[in-house]
Structures are given as C-alpha cells and as structure tokens.
Design a protein around this motif. Structure first.
Motif: not given
Length: 226
Positions: A43-48, A56-60, A77-79
């Motif tokens: 999970k990433c909130d920002g810049v990676m 990964a099995e799950e990415i947000e 889930k891509l926002n």
C-alpha cells in the motif's frame, strides 16, 4: 510465499530502501526502492519509485508509482498514475487514473475509468472502461469489452498537461473479442461475435460472426460477416 515469516517494510516521509521479500509494504510519503520487491500486500499513499520488478498479491496505490521493471499482481486498486517500463500481469485491476505501460498488459478484469497507454498487447477476460482522455494499445484481445466516454471538468484539469488537447477516445490497430461494445474508438480492424459500433467510432473494417449494430454517427469502412 510464507508471509508470516517475512518482515514488514514501513516507510514514512522521504526514504530510500533496498528491495527484497516482505509480508506487508506500507509507504506514506516519497520513497525510492532499489531492487526487485515482492510482498503479500503493498500500500502506498504518495510517490513510489521502484528500480526493479514488483510482485504482490494485493496492491493499493493512491498517488504515483514509477516502475522500472514488470508488475505481477493478484488484485490492484489504482487511484493515481502508474508508469511502467515493462508489462503487467494480474487477476483484477480496478482503476481511477492513468496506466502507462511500455510492454503488454494481461489481466482477467480491467474495471474503471481514466486513461491507459499500453505499448504492446492488452489482453483481458473483461474490460469495462470509461474514457477521460486518449487511451491506446497496440492490439486488444478480450472476451468482453465495453468502452464509454466519461470525460468531465475535473479530469480535464488533472490530465490537461499530460494528454495533448485532452482528446477523448481509444486507439488500437486491432480489437478482437466475443462481445464488443465501443464508443469513440478508432481502429483498423474490429473482429468479434456480437459487435456494437457506437457514437464517435471510426473503424476501417468490422468482421463479425453474430450481430452487428452501427450508430448513425459512426464510420465503418467495410462490414464483413463470417
């Protein structure tokens, strides 16, 4: 992957880390990861920024992901914006944003709205997508494809600097599938069973085995029933 034996990677603020195998990856802020990364959840909130492959099995993703390698995912889930130098393979991609890949995109489901640019083949079981800008793929192969025009003022402000003239549409050389329902699509060849050529479409040739419906506002160069 034995997730209970793997460490977590937690990053806040501006950080740099090495790649590796993790259980959970949780990023808040701006991060750079040097090397391939695999995880149960990411999970990433920002810049990676990742200099390698990501699995990964799950990415947000809420923000911006810049990937130098390939992406393999179960559910994503891509926002925001995902830019990849390679390709994507996965089960399901739910998106509200922009997907840019130089390679192929192979997923079971692609659901959402925004813009996609796929340099190679876009292959899926089901695609249901609302266009907010100019999307494109080399070729598209699906079981079911529904394309709709969804542009609005908010997306115009977001993508105005990234999409020339903010043109809304889909471009591909070949689109092939069992059921195709298209709007604002430009393609050399559309080939399918049940085909609906909707408003704003320009198609060089349509080949179909079942039924064909063409909107009065669409242009089809040649129709061929097989």
């Amino acid at each position: 992957m034995e997730k209970h034996k793997l460490p977590d990677l937690l990053m806040d603020g501006v950080n740099t880390a090495a790649g590796g195998r993790y259980n959970q990856v949780n990023i808040n802020g701006v991060s750079r990861i040097n090397g391939a990364l695999s995880a149960h959840t990411c999970k990433c909130d920002g810049v990676m920024k990742l200099n390698g492959d990501l699995a990964a099995e799950e990415i947000e993703m809420n923000g911006n992901l810049n990937l130098k390698g390939n992406l393999k995912v179960g559910v994503m889930k891509l926002n925001g914006v995902l830019s990849g130098e390679g390709g994507l393979r996965g089960e399901r991609c739910e998106m509200d944003g922009m997907l840019k890949l130089k390679g192929n995109c192979e997923v079971e489901e692609l659901i959402g709205e925004g813009v996609f640019h796929v340099g190679g083949l876009l292959s899926a079981g089901v695609i249901e997508f609302g266009l907010h800008g100019l999307s494109e793929a080399g070729e598209i192969g699906v079981e079911s494809l529904v394309i709709r025009k969804k542009g609005n003022a908010a997306w115009g402000r977001l993508l105005g600097g990234m999409v020339p003239k903010f043109k809304i549409g889909l471009q591909a050389k070949v689109i092939e599938g069992d059921t195709l329902d298209l709007e604002y699509t430009n393609a050399e060849v559309v080939r399918g069973g049940t085909v609906i050529i909707g408003e704003g479409c320009t198609i060089g040739r349509v080949e179909y085995t079942g039924e064909l419906t063409v909107h009065p506002g669409a242009h089809v160069g040649k129709e061929e029933k097989r």
